[in-house]
Design an enzyme around this catalytic site. Structure first.
Site, mmCIF file in Angstrom:
data_model
loop_
_atom_site.group_PDB
_atom_site.id
_atom_site.type_symbol
_atom_site.label_atom_id
_atom_site.label_comp_id
_atom_site.label_asym_id
_atom_site.label_seq_id
_atom_site.Cartn_x
_atom_site.Cartn_y
_atom_site.Cartn_z
ATOM 1 N N SER A 553 0.727 -1.437 -0.030
ATOM 2 C CA SER A 553 -0.271 -0.143 0.525
ATOM 3 C C SER A 553 0.722 1.005 -0.090
ATOM 4 C CB SER A 553 -0.697 0.163 1.120
ATOM 5 O OG SER A 553 -2.425 1.036 0.656
ATOM 6 N N ASP A 639 -9.848 -3.601 -5.556
ATOM 7 C CA ASP A 639 -9.430 -2.878 -4.818
ATOM 8 C C ASP A 639 -10.159 -1.099 -4.752
ATOM 9 O OD1 ASP A 639 -7.628 -1.310 -2.393
ATOM 10 O OD2 ASP A 639 -5.921 -2.126 -3.589
ATOM 11 N N HIS A 673 -8.514 -4.646 -1.324
ATOM 12 C CA HIS A 673 -7.366 -3.983 -1.075
ATOM 13 C C HIS A 673 -6.382 -5.137 -0.235
ATOM 14 C CE1 HIS A 673 -4.058 -0.741 -0.461
ATOM 15 N NE2 HIS A 673 -4.325 -0.833 1.227
#
Length: 737
Positions: A553, A639, A673
């Site tokens: 991320s 995501d 995610h």
């Protein structure tokens, strides 16, 4: 098989007099069949390139499985007349939420095999809910204060949009209440008749609080709060005392809170203190045992320049009159204060480690003097666990270190003693004495000392020959504290050194540590990480040609940045759901999360300085025609935090521009995610990544150069979660890109 070649289509971006061609912009349209075809071609190429690691992948998966007690049970937590807990069953992907009628204050004894407790009531079985779906995620799980109803929500796509349902726990009946398109977070009125929940705007920002009367159509629900400012996310909950409903608003730098008596759900929420730019605060309610007029709000805040926060108290009817209780300290970051009937629990961090202190209530007032809970290991992580009861003489806490599996204790407030309730089972003969953990300090470019947590198996020589994996994050004041991982054992037992670089931009060393790694100081995050990598080499933990870096991320942004900045420092890089097209994303206010992110990264739309600064480090913008390490990028089609097209564009540009190792992209076509949702599926994904790490660090195509130091090894980063690990949440858990 030749790698896929992404077509290029001219697309101009013009800001502040700067014109940029983005030839892979077209990859952002997932409704385009050419985009899906390209992602599938990348998946096929990655599968072929990793075919030689199939045996190692399967071995690691079996190690994960072999180390994990698949049928397991969490430590029950007392709430009212029930003990609540979760369990898993061998062969099943998801957890089962349960409760058991309480007959005393002592938690029921856990069966050694982790099987069901006699007389249990199953509240929710994730396996049943997930049946027939490729993805399943539970958003909220919220039992009403009277224990009679359960609110829960499910997501079957990975896009973090949930359908909310209500279950009658006395009859087991699923009620007709069904509310689609909700976000995380719910709160019950005190009598369980009314449920508050959140919905999102077009940018998928939680911005509305709705009131729902159980048993009525969702169309009749009332919006009780709406936040128009796109910088602020809205949350809803209950104070620990369950006396007040709480609406919380937060941007990256500013807070605002509203309270409502939980016995009056149809009433009006009352403002605590109006927002003031740069002032963050949170509140909890301490209820006086006999006189409600003496109730207090606990206010944790950074007003008046108190960078590491101060804890204050305020009367309920004069919520803005803050009286200091625990003063600000330059060396201690106050993280959270939780109110109980006879004491407060304060969570803090000092010297790069977390801590807990107990502050008793003396003469009807919370005390400023607290007693810290002490632990022996040199590096560890501790945090308050599940403590739903307001009137209790014990504190449930979670503890872990790089070598100590997740552990649950009860701390007796009166005697100051710890009672071990459970330690995460690690099968296959795991012995913590076979491993060593260290705190190492690197020196950054500007002279700042940066902490590194290091773990390895005993007997690993510090002669530069050991393969190593270094992990980093460094954003949002999120701290990647020392933690135990079953999956990591598959590396350690093959002679790896594992390190966590606690770089600026995270919160490990206090609020200043965070502020020195954001906005126009963001480069410190990247140079700190490179300094940590070079420190490991200089101190002979490993060598550059046997070192792999990993981050996810916003930590994936870190990976992309250091790949451009110091490619020679690494043999390979793993970038999970990486935020590598940062400037293009932050320039687009129509995308989810962008506006709220401006207080983290800056606003390049308005500021030429921010635009130039971000353009100078955004990984996709800065790929050069030079040699790069091998790179494995992973992403998910659904995501909503970091869009799949960011790593897709990055890999396409790397392959077209750079030289060096393989550039691989793997896209989950049914996930969000956090990747795949089932535990066995996630273990297989982790096994794929670890096999790639081993093969890359050793220079062996199949990764079979290293034998394990024990007959059986490991479990995944997320296995053992039922042991109630403390606040060391996964690096994908931050809110924001």
């Amino acid at each position: 098989m030749q790698p896929p070649v992404a077509k290029t289509i001219a697309h101009e971006r013009v800001h502040h007099g700067d014109t940029v061609n983005d030839p892979y912009f077209w990859l952002a349209d997932k409704e385009n069949k050419d985009v899906i075809a390209y992602l599938e071609a990348e998946n096929a190429y990655t599968q072929e390139r990793l075919a030689g690691q199939a045996g190692l992948r399967e071995q690691i998966f079996q190690e994960i499985k072999g180390r994990t007690q698949e049928t397991d049970l969490s430590v029950p937590s007392r709430k009212g007349d029930w003990w609540y807990y979760a369990r898993t069953q061998e062969g099943k992907q998801y957890g089962i939420q349960c409760r058991l009628a309480a007959t005393g204050d002592t938690p029921p004894e856990l069966p050694e095999d982790g099987s069901a407790l006699p007389g249990e009531q199953i509240l929710l079985d994730g396996n049943e809910l997930a049946e027939g779906h490729g993805f399943f995620s539970l958003g909220t799980f919220d039992v009403s204060p009277d224990g009679k109803r359960l609110a829960y929500s499910v997501d079957y796509a990975g896009n973090e949009r949930f359908t909310l349902r209500v279950k009658d726990l006395e009859t087991g009946e699923l009620l007709s209440d069904e509310i689609p398109e909700t976000s995380y977070g719910t709160a019950w009125s005190r009598d369980g008749s009314t449920l508050f929940y959140l919905t999102v705007d077009e940018a998928w920002r939680p911005y509305r609080v709705h009131r729902h009367a159980v048993g009525t159509p969702a169309a009749q629900d009332v919006v009780v709060f709406e936040e128009p400012d796109e910088r602020f996310w809205v949350g809803v909950g209950l104070t620990r005392s369950e006396r007040y409903l709480l609406i919380s608003l937060g941007s990256k730098i500013t807070s605002e809170m509203y309270l409502l008596d939980a016995e009056d759900p149809a009433g009006q929420f009352q403002l605590v203190v109006a927002r003031e730019t740069g002032v963050e605060y949170s509140v909890d309610h301490w209820a006086h045992p006999t006189d409600r007029s003496r109730d207090l709000l606990l206010v944790l805040h950074n007003r008046d320049g108190k960078q590491n926060f101060e804890l204050a108290t305020a009367p309920i009817d004069a919520a803005g009159e803050w009286t200091p209780l625990i003063p600000h300290r330059e060396d201690t970051r106050l993280l959270e204060a939780e109110a109980f009937a006879d004491h407060l629990v304060v969570e803090y961090r000092r010297d790069g480690l977390t801590g807990l202190a107990i502050h008793p209530v003396v003469d009807g007032q919370p005390s400023a003097q607290g007693t810290p809970i002490e632990f022996d290991e040199p590096i560890y992580t501790v945090g308050a666990g599940d403590n739903p009861e307001f009137n209790t003489g014990k504190l449930r806490l979670g503890y872990t270190s790089m070598i100590t599996p997740s552990t649950v204790y009860d701390y007796d407030i009166a005697s100051g003693t710890l009672q071990l309730l459970k330690r995460q089972p690690v099968l296959g003969g795991y012995n913590a004495d076979d491993y060593e953990q260290h705190r190492v300090w690197a020196t950054a470019e500007d002279g700042t000392r940066v902490p590194i947590s290091v773990v390895h198996r005993k007997g690993v020589e510090r002669d530069g020959t050991a393969p190593a994996l270094i992990y980093g994050y460094g954003s949002y004041e999120y701290s990647r504290d020392p933690f135990f991982s079953v999956a990591r054992l598959s590396l350690l037992d093959r002679g790896f050194v594992y390190a966590i670089a606690h770089v600026r931009g995270g919160g490990e060393m206090g609020r200043a540590w965070y502020e020195d790694g954001k906005l126009l100081a963001k480069r410190n995050t990247f140079t700190d990480f490179v300094a940590c990598a070079r420190c490991l080499v200089q101190e002979r933990w490993t060598s550059a040609d046997r070192l792999v870096a990993r981050g996810g991320s916003a930590g994936g942004l870190l990976m992309g940045a250091v790949a451009n900045l110091a490619p020679e420092a690494f043999r390979g890089i793993v970038a999970d759901v990486p935020f590598v097209d940062a400037l293009n994303t932050i320039l687009d206010p129509t995308l989810p999360l962008t506006v709220i992110e401006w207080e983290e990264w800056g606003n390049p739309l308005e500021s030429p300085e921010v635009y130039a600064y971000m353009k100078g480090y955004s990984p996709y913008e800065n790929v050069e025609a030079k040699q790069y390490p091998s790179i494995l990028a992973t992403t998910s089609l659904n995501d909503t935090r970091v869009y799949y097209h960011e790593p897709a564009k990055w890999i396409a540009r790397l392959r077209a521009t750079a030289t060096g190792g393989d550039f691989l992209l793997k896209t989950e076509m049914e996930a969000g995610h956090g990747g795949r949702s089932g535990r066995y599926d996630s273990w297989r994904e982790e096994a794929l990544t670890l096999a790639w790490v081993i093969a890359t660090a050793t220079g062996s195509e199949s990764g079979d150069e290293l034998a394990t130091a024990s007959a059986t090894a490991t479990g995944s980063e997320s296995s053992g979660e039922l042991a109630s690990a403390p606040a060391t949440s996964d690096a994908h858990a931050e809110s924001g890109s």
